[in-house]
Design a protein around this motif. Structure first.
Motif, PDB file in Angstrom:
ATOM      1  N   LYS A 107       0.802  -1.216   0.000  1.00 23.36           N
ATOM      2  CA  LYS A 107       0.000   0.000   0.000  1.00 23.36           C
ATOM      3  C   LYS A 107       0.838   1.271   0.000  1.00 23.36           C
ATOM      4  CE  LYS A 107      -3.819  -2.199   2.378  1.00 23.36           C
ATOM      5  NZ  LYS A 107      -4.689  -2.178   3.549  1.00 23.36           N
ATOM      6  N   ILE A 108       2.143   1.134   0.172  1.00 22.57           N
ATOM      7  CA  ILE A 108       3.016   2.298   0.222  1.00 22.57           C
ATOM      8  C   ILE A 108       3.492   2.620  -1.195  1.00 22.57           C
ATOM      9  CG2 ILE A 108       5.195   3.215   1.088  1.00 22.57           C
ATOM     10  CD1 ILE A 108       4.768   1.461   3.572  1.00 22.57           C
ATOM     11  N   LEU A 109       3.134   3.770  -1.667  1.00 29.67           N
ATOM     12  CA  LEU A 109       3.531   4.183  -3.010  1.00 29.67           C
ATOM     13  C   LEU A 109       4.940   4.761  -2.979  1.00 29.67           C
ATOM     14  CD1 LEU A 109       0.231   5.936  -4.091  1.00 29.67           C
ATOM     15  CD2 LEU A 109       0.975   3.599  -4.598  1.00 29.67           C
ATOM     16  N   THR A 110       5.695   4.492  -4.004  1.00 31.28           N
ATOM     17  CA  THR A 110       7.042   5.039  -4.118  1.00 31.28           C
ATOM     18  C   THR A 110       7.105   5.938  -5.341  1.00 31.28           C
ATOM     19  OG1 THR A 110       7.819   3.150  -5.404  1.00 31.28           O
ATOM     20  CG2 THR A 110       8.101   3.035  -3.013  1.00 31.28           C
ATOM     21  N   GLN A 111       8.128   6.727  -5.400  1.00 29.70           N
ATOM     22  CA  GLN A 111       8.287   7.594  -6.561  1.00 29.70           C
ATOM     23  C   GLN A 111       9.704   7.467  -7.091  1.00 29.70           C
ATOM     24  OE1 GLN A 111       7.514  11.489  -5.084  1.00 29.70           O
ATOM     25  NE2 GLN A 111       9.454  11.672  -4.038  1.00 29.70           N
ATOM     26  N   ASP A 112       9.845   7.691  -8.372  1.00 29.65           N
ATOM     27  CA  ASP A 112      11.165   7.670  -8.992  1.00 29.65           C
ATOM     28  C   ASP A 112      11.828   9.019  -8.796  1.00 29.65           C
ATOM     29  OD1 ASP A 112      10.826   5.088  -9.925  1.00 29.65           O
ATOM     30  OD2 ASP A 112       9.837   5.773 -11.752  1.00 29.65           O
ATOM     31  N   ILE A 113      13.120   8.997  -8.478  1.00 25.20           N
ATOM     32  CA  ILE A 113      13.865  10.251  -8.370  1.00 25.20           C
ATOM     33  C   ILE A 113      15.104  10.153  -9.247  1.00 25.20           C
ATOM     34  CG2 ILE A 113      13.020  10.819  -6.078  1.00 25.20           C
ATOM     35  CD1 ILE A 113      15.602   9.828  -4.897  1.00 25.20           C
ATOM     36  N   ASN A 114      15.552  11.293  -9.720  1.00 21.04           N
ATOM     37  CA  ASN A 114      16.695  11.302 -10.620  1.00 21.04           C
ATOM     38  C   ASN A 114      18.009  11.397  -9.835  1.00 21.04           C
ATOM     39  OD1 ASN A 114      16.983  14.005  -9.883  1.00 21.04           O
ATOM     40  ND2 ASN A 114      15.767  14.715 -11.618  1.00 21.04           N
ATOM     41  N   GLU A 115      19.109  11.287 -10.543  1.00 19.39           N
ATOM     42  CA  GLU A 115      20.431  11.305  -9.910  1.00 19.39           C
ATOM     43  C   GLU A 115      20.688  12.604  -9.153  1.00 19.39           C
ATOM     44  OE1 GLU A 115      22.826   8.937  -9.683  1.00 19.39           O
ATOM     45  OE2 GLU A 115      21.365   7.566 -10.567  1.00 19.39           O
ATOM     46  N   HIS A 116      20.224  13.718  -9.698  1.00 18.92           N
ATOM     47  CA  HIS A 116      20.424  15.010  -9.038  1.00 18.92           C
ATOM     48  C   HIS A 116      19.763  15.026  -7.667  1.00 18.92           C
ATOM     49  CE1 HIS A 116      20.862  19.275  -8.391  1.00 18.92           C
ATOM     50  NE2 HIS A 116      19.551  19.375  -8.205  1.00 18.92           N
ATOM     51  N   GLU A 117      18.563  14.516  -7.566  1.00 23.59           N
ATOM     52  CA  GLU A 117      17.853  14.472  -6.284  1.00 23.59           C
ATOM     53  C   GLU A 117      18.566  13.557  -5.297  1.00 23.59           C
ATOM     54  OE1 GLU A 117      15.124  16.225  -5.091  1.00 23.59           O
ATOM     55  OE2 GLU A 117      15.574  17.411  -6.847  1.00 23.59           O
ATOM     56  N   ILE A 118      19.057  12.426  -5.775  1.00 25.01           N
ATOM     57  CA  ILE A 118      19.793  11.510  -4.901  1.00 25.01           C
ATOM     58  C   ILE A 118      21.046  12.191  -4.352  1.00 25.01           C
ATOM     59  CG2 ILE A 118      21.125   9.362  -4.841  1.00 25.01           C
ATOM     60  CD1 ILE A 118      19.104   8.262  -6.907  1.00 25.01           C
ATOM     61  N   GLU A 119      21.785  12.863  -5.222  1.00 25.19           N
ATOM     62  CA  GLU A 119      22.988  13.578  -4.782  1.00 25.19           C
ATOM     63  C   GLU A 119      22.641  14.668  -3.772  1.00 25.19           C
ATOM     64  OE1 GLU A 119      25.004  14.989  -8.244  1.00 25.19           O
ATOM     65  OE2 GLU A 119      25.336  12.968  -9.014  1.00 25.19           O
ATOM     66  N   ARG A 120      21.541  15.373  -3.992  1.00 25.32           N
ATOM     67  CA  ARG A 120      21.117  16.423  -3.073  1.00 25.32           C
ATOM     68  C   ARG A 120      20.760  15.850  -1.704  1.00 25.32           C
ATOM     69  NH1 ARG A 120      16.577  18.572  -1.237  1.00 25.32           N
ATOM     70  NH2 ARG A 120      15.260  17.152  -2.417  1.00 25.32           N
TER      71      ARG A 120
END
Length: 62
Positions: A21-34
């Motif tokens: 039931k827990i939704l996830t979202q995709d994040i890009n490399e820039h967000e991961i680095e941040r």
């Protein structure tokens, strides 16, 4: 939700049906680095303000 969390072998275990039931979202490399950079800055700040001594790793981990 706490009632569906248990401890097995020293680790937290959540019922699989609960995880669906827990939704996830995709994040890009820039967000991961941040996120990583902000976490490192927070840990540095915590160490500067609350660490009274440095603990060294035992010899077996070096």
């Amino acid at each position: 939700m706490a009632e569906t969390v248990s401890i097995k072998y020293g680790h937290y275990h959540v019922e699989p049906r609960r995880m669906e039931k827990i939704l996830t979202q995709d994040i890009n490399e820039h967000e991961i680095e941040r996120i990583v950079k902000n976490r490192e800055e927070f840990l540095d700040w915590m160490n500067q303000h609350f660490a009274y001594k440095t603990l060294l790793a035992p010899e077996r981990y070096k």
